[in-house]
Design a protein around this motif. Structure first.
Motif, PDB file in Angstrom:
ATOM      1  N   GLY A 102       0.786  -1.226   0.000  1.00 15.37           N
ATOM      2  CA  GLY A 102       0.000   0.000   0.000  1.00 15.37           C
ATOM      3  C   GLY A 102       0.814   1.270   0.000  1.00 15.37           C
ATOM      4  O   GLY A 102       0.270   2.358   0.217  1.00 15.37           O
ATOM      5  N   LYS A 103       2.135   1.162  -0.239  1.00 12.81           N
ATOM      6  CA  LYS A 103       3.013   2.333  -0.208  1.00 12.81           C
ATOM      7  C   LYS A 103       3.674   2.555  -1.564  1.00 12.81           C
ATOM      8  O   LYS A 103       4.876   2.772  -1.664  1.00 12.81           O
ATOM      9  CB  LYS A 103       4.074   2.163   0.885  1.00 12.81           C
ATOM     10  N   GLY A 104       2.867   2.510  -2.606  1.00 13.35           N
ATOM     11  CA  GLY A 104       3.405   2.607  -3.957  1.00 13.35           C
ATOM     12  C   GLY A 104       4.211   3.866  -4.214  1.00 13.35           C
ATOM     13  O   GLY A 104       5.286   3.809  -4.816  1.00 13.35           O
ATOM     14  N   ASP A 105       3.726   5.017  -3.772  1.00 13.67           N
ATOM     15  CA  ASP A 105       4.441   6.276  -4.003  1.00 13.67           C
ATOM     16  C   ASP A 105       5.771   6.298  -3.259  1.00 13.67           C
ATOM     17  O   ASP A 105       6.794   6.760  -3.792  1.00 13.67           O
ATOM     18  CB  ASP A 105       3.580   7.464  -3.571  1.00 13.67           C
ATOM     19  N   GLU A 106       5.767   5.804  -2.037  1.00 13.89           N
ATOM     20  CA  GLU A 106       6.994   5.773  -1.247  1.00 13.89           C
ATOM     21  C   GLU A 106       8.025   4.817  -1.864  1.00 13.89           C
ATOM     22  O   GLU A 106       9.218   5.136  -1.935  1.00 13.89           O
ATOM     23  CB  GLU A 106       6.673   5.342   0.183  1.00 13.89           C
ATOM     24  N   ASP A 110       5.655   4.381 -15.626  1.00 10.25           N
ATOM     25  CA  ASP A 110       6.426   5.296 -14.775  1.00 10.25           C
ATOM     26  C   ASP A 110       7.780   4.688 -14.422  1.00 10.25           C
ATOM     27  O   ASP A 110       8.812   5.368 -14.474  1.00 10.25           O
ATOM     28  CB  ASP A 110       5.648   5.632 -13.504  1.00 10.25           C
ATOM     29  N   TYR A 111       7.787   3.408 -14.039  1.00 10.39           N
ATOM     30  CA  TYR A 111       9.050   2.744 -13.722  1.00 10.39           C
ATOM     31  C   TYR A 111       9.921   2.616 -14.958  1.00 10.39           C
ATOM     32  O   TYR A 111      11.142   2.835 -14.910  1.00 10.39           O
ATOM     33  CB  TYR A 111       8.777   1.356 -13.134  1.00 10.39           C
ATOM     34  N   VAL A 112       9.314   2.272 -16.085  1.00  8.18           N
ATOM     35  CA  VAL A 112      10.081   2.061 -17.309  1.00  8.18           C
ATOM     36  C   VAL A 112      10.700   3.363 -17.797  1.00  8.18           C
ATOM     37  O   VAL A 112      11.907   3.429 -18.088  1.00  8.18           O
ATOM     38  CB  VAL A 112       9.183   1.436 -18.392  1.00  8.18           C
ATOM     39  N   LEU A 113       9.908   4.410 -17.876  1.00  8.68           N
ATOM     40  CA  LEU A 113      10.424   5.675 -18.402  1.00  8.68           C
ATOM     41  C   LEU A 113      11.434   6.309 -17.453  1.00  8.68           C
ATOM     42  O   LEU A 113      12.407   6.936 -17.896  1.00  8.68           O
ATOM     43  CB  LEU A 113       9.267   6.632 -18.677  1.00  8.68           C
TER      44      LEU A 113
END
Length: 336
Positions: A217-221, A273-276
């Motif tokens: 649940g802490k994707g942004d972090e 987002d991770y890829v770019l």
């Protein structure tokens, strides 16, 4: 063993940019999977994906799963069975000809670096097993107290004196090191890369961001912490990175468990987002795409996966695309 073929067959797409040459920079191949959760992926399945999805897969990189062991001989040399297995697949691809050729064009085996300098015997045995295709080794150093798959890794493994003594044997032989670890371990790899600037390191799976356990649940972090650590690692010019393996459940980015498999648009939306960000940090010249099949098969089909990658980098120019889909892997693994 897992079989989700019917689920994957519920969605099919024609290949985007079908002429773009691709080197699949990371896959496995086994009839009996190392864990029941994974699908079987024998040679016929691998060659079917290579030749029938409409994508121009010109070559592939085999990465050992540490299950194809030699049946006898010294214990430390049994791992060379993975290279024996991959070499046989490469030869079978050549025998069948056409688009089958080029499979396992580069081979990444396994050697226990914790043997220290004595690992030289294992490395030389790999090179003898496949003189023209063996390129280096992978050690599964992935570890986190909340991860369910700590087969080989343990805390601070990359910094151990014996591990580094074995690691030092790679560069003199012209061999590379494939690193699989989790995002909290990135700083350990940065320290290793700086200690051995002449050793080519190829980071697998963009350092596997995890969103389970204390990270749930802490994707942004997680993205923020991963991004900061990866930016520091990117300052090491001897490090390349494989983009992929985001379709495993622990990443929080997969579609496992849905009624239907994802489309390439859905895949791109969730994972771009991770890829770019990875490409932004390492540049197309040190970034390569991987299928991580059959592990990623749990969440997406082969053809849709490559369409997803192509959608994520649709705004890049042709030279940059060719680098990420082909040239970077050809350079890193010396594939002609």
């Amino acid at each position: 063993m897992s079989d989700n073929s019917k689920w994957l067959a519920m969605h099919h797409e024609e290949a985007i940019e079908p002429d773009l040459p691709i080197i699949d920079a990371h896959h496995h191949c086994y009839a009996t999977p190392p864990k029941p959760i994974f699908p079987s992926y024998p040679i016929d399945s691998l060659l079917r994906d290579k030749t029938t999805t409409g994508h121009n897969i010109v070559a592939t990189v085999y990465v050992d799963s540490q299950i194809s062991l030699r049946p006898d001989g010294p214990e430390h040399l049994r791992f060379v069975g993975g290279t024996d297995h991959a070499e046989a697949i490469a030869q079978e691809g050549i025998r069948r000809g056409g688009r089958n050729a080029g499979v396992c064009a580069a081979i990444v085996g396994h050697a226990p670096l914790s043997m220290g300098s004595a690992v030289l015997e294992v490395l030389e045995a790999h090179m003898q097993a496949s003189p023209s295709r063996f390129r280096g080794i992978r050690v599964r150093t992935a570890y986190d107290p909340d991860a369910p798959f700590n087969e080989d890794g343990y805390p601070e493994m990359l910094g151990e004196a014996r591990f580094r003594e074995g690691f030092a044997e790679l560069a003199p032989l012209g061999l590379s090191f494939d690193a699989w670890l989790l995002h909290p371990q990135i700083a350990e790899l940065t320290d290793l890369a700086r200690a051995f600037p002449d050793t080519r390191i190829i980071l697998n799976h963009i350092a596997s961001p995890i969103q389970i356990g204390r990270f749930a649940g802490k994707g942004d972090e997680v993205f923020s912490d991963w991004s900061a650590a990866m930016a520091e690692l990117a300052t090491c010019s001897n490090v390349f990175v494989k983009v992929g393996a985001l379709n495993m459940a622990f990443t929080g980015l997969s579609f496992i468990g849905r009624d239907r498999p994802p489309s390439s648009e859905e895949l791109a939306s969730r994972q771009r987002d991770y890829v770019l960000r990875t490409i932004d940090m390492f540049g197309p010249g040190r970034t390569m795409f991987e299928s991580n099949f059959p592990v990623d098969m749990l969440g997406v089909s082969y053809g849709v996966l490559w369409n997803g990658f192509k959608r994520m980098v649709a705004d890049f120019n042709p030279e940059e695309k060719r680098a990420m889909f082909h040239d970077t892997a050809a350079n890193a693994y010396r594939i002609s």
